[in-house]
Design a protein around this motif. Structure first.
Motif, PDB file in Angstrom:
ATOM      1  N   PHE A 121       0.707  -1.122   0.291  1.00 40.74           N
ATOM      2  CA  PHE A 121       0.125  -0.034  -0.439  1.00 40.74           C
ATOM      3  C   PHE A 121       0.823   1.154  -0.281  1.00 40.74           C
ATOM      4  O   PHE A 121       1.426   1.246   1.336  1.00 40.74           O
ATOM      5  N   THR A 122       0.758   2.032  -0.796  1.00 40.62           N
ATOM      6  CA  THR A 122       1.698   3.143  -1.762  1.00 40.62           C
ATOM      7  C   THR A 122       0.463   4.018  -1.098  1.00 40.62           C
ATOM      8  O   THR A 122       0.188   5.058  -2.317  1.00 40.62           O
ATOM      9  N   PHE A 123       2.221   5.262  -0.508  1.00 38.73           N
ATOM     10  CA  PHE A 123       1.212   7.016  -0.214  1.00 38.73           C
ATOM     11  C   PHE A 123       2.135   7.294  -1.693  1.00 38.73           C
ATOM     12  O   PHE A 123       3.537   7.107  -1.323  1.00 38.73           O
ATOM     13  N   LEU A 124       1.718   8.709  -2.026  1.00 31.71           N
ATOM     14  CA  LEU A 124       3.242   9.524  -2.895  1.00 31.71           C
ATOM     15  C   LEU A 124       3.203  10.436  -2.193  1.00 31.71           C
ATOM     16  O   LEU A 124       4.119  11.519  -2.015  1.00 31.71           O
ATOM     17  N   SER A 125       2.364  10.485  -0.400  1.00 32.66           N
ATOM     18  CA  SER A 125       3.102  11.521   0.497  1.00 32.66           C
ATOM     19  C   SER A 125       3.570  11.109   1.261  1.00 32.66           C
ATOM     20  O   SER A 125       2.555  10.036   2.167  1.00 32.66           O
ATOM     21  N   GLU A 126       4.563  11.646   2.637  1.00 33.59           N
ATOM     22  CA  GLU A 126       3.954  11.492   3.943  1.00 33.59           C
ATOM     23  C   GLU A 126       2.207  11.947   4.662  1.00 33.59           C
ATOM     24  O   GLU A 126       2.424  11.621   5.531  1.00 33.59           O
ATOM     25  N   GLU A 127       2.334  13.070   4.300  1.00 31.24           N
ATOM     26  CA  GLU A 127       1.047  13.708   4.123  1.00 31.24           C
ATOM     27  C   GLU A 127      -0.613  13.069   4.314  1.00 31.24           C
ATOM     28  O   GLU A 127      -1.218  12.785   4.870  1.00 31.24           O
ATOM     29  N   ALA A 128      -0.106  12.209   3.147  1.00 30.29           N
ATOM     30  CA  ALA A 128      -0.971  11.484   2.811  1.00 30.29           C
ATOM     31  C   ALA A 128      -1.368  10.255   3.536  1.00 30.29           C
ATOM     32  O   ALA A 128      -2.087   9.644   3.890  1.00 30.29           O
TER      33      ALA A 128
END
Length: 73
Positions: free
Chosen positions: A31-38
């Motif tokens: 499960f990958t997020f494009l930013s730490e904020e997301a």
């Protein structure tokens, strides 16, 4: 039991993994997020506590050099 990898990657890295998967290379559950904020918006403190309780989560910090990881937990 499968391992879920949760992380932050740029779009190019995600595309590279997708291309590798289409070539038949195993990618595992991710499960990958494009930013730490997301990532932090999705994994609020309650969800984080559930993950830790269910999985015996190990938290790792990776440095720039390959294979250099410090894990706690």
């Amino acid at each position: 039991m499968a391992t879920l990898t949760i992380g932050v990657s740029d779009l190019d890295a995600v595309k590279d993994r997708m291309k590798a998967a289409f070539r038949g290379e195993q990618q595992g559950c991710r499960f990958t997020f494009l930013s730490e904020e997301a990532l932090l918006a999705m994994l609020n403190p309650n969800r984080w506590a559930i993950l830790k309780a269910l999985t015996g989560l190990r938290i790792c910090r990776f440095n720039d050099s390959p294979g250099d990881a410090r894990c706690a937990g």
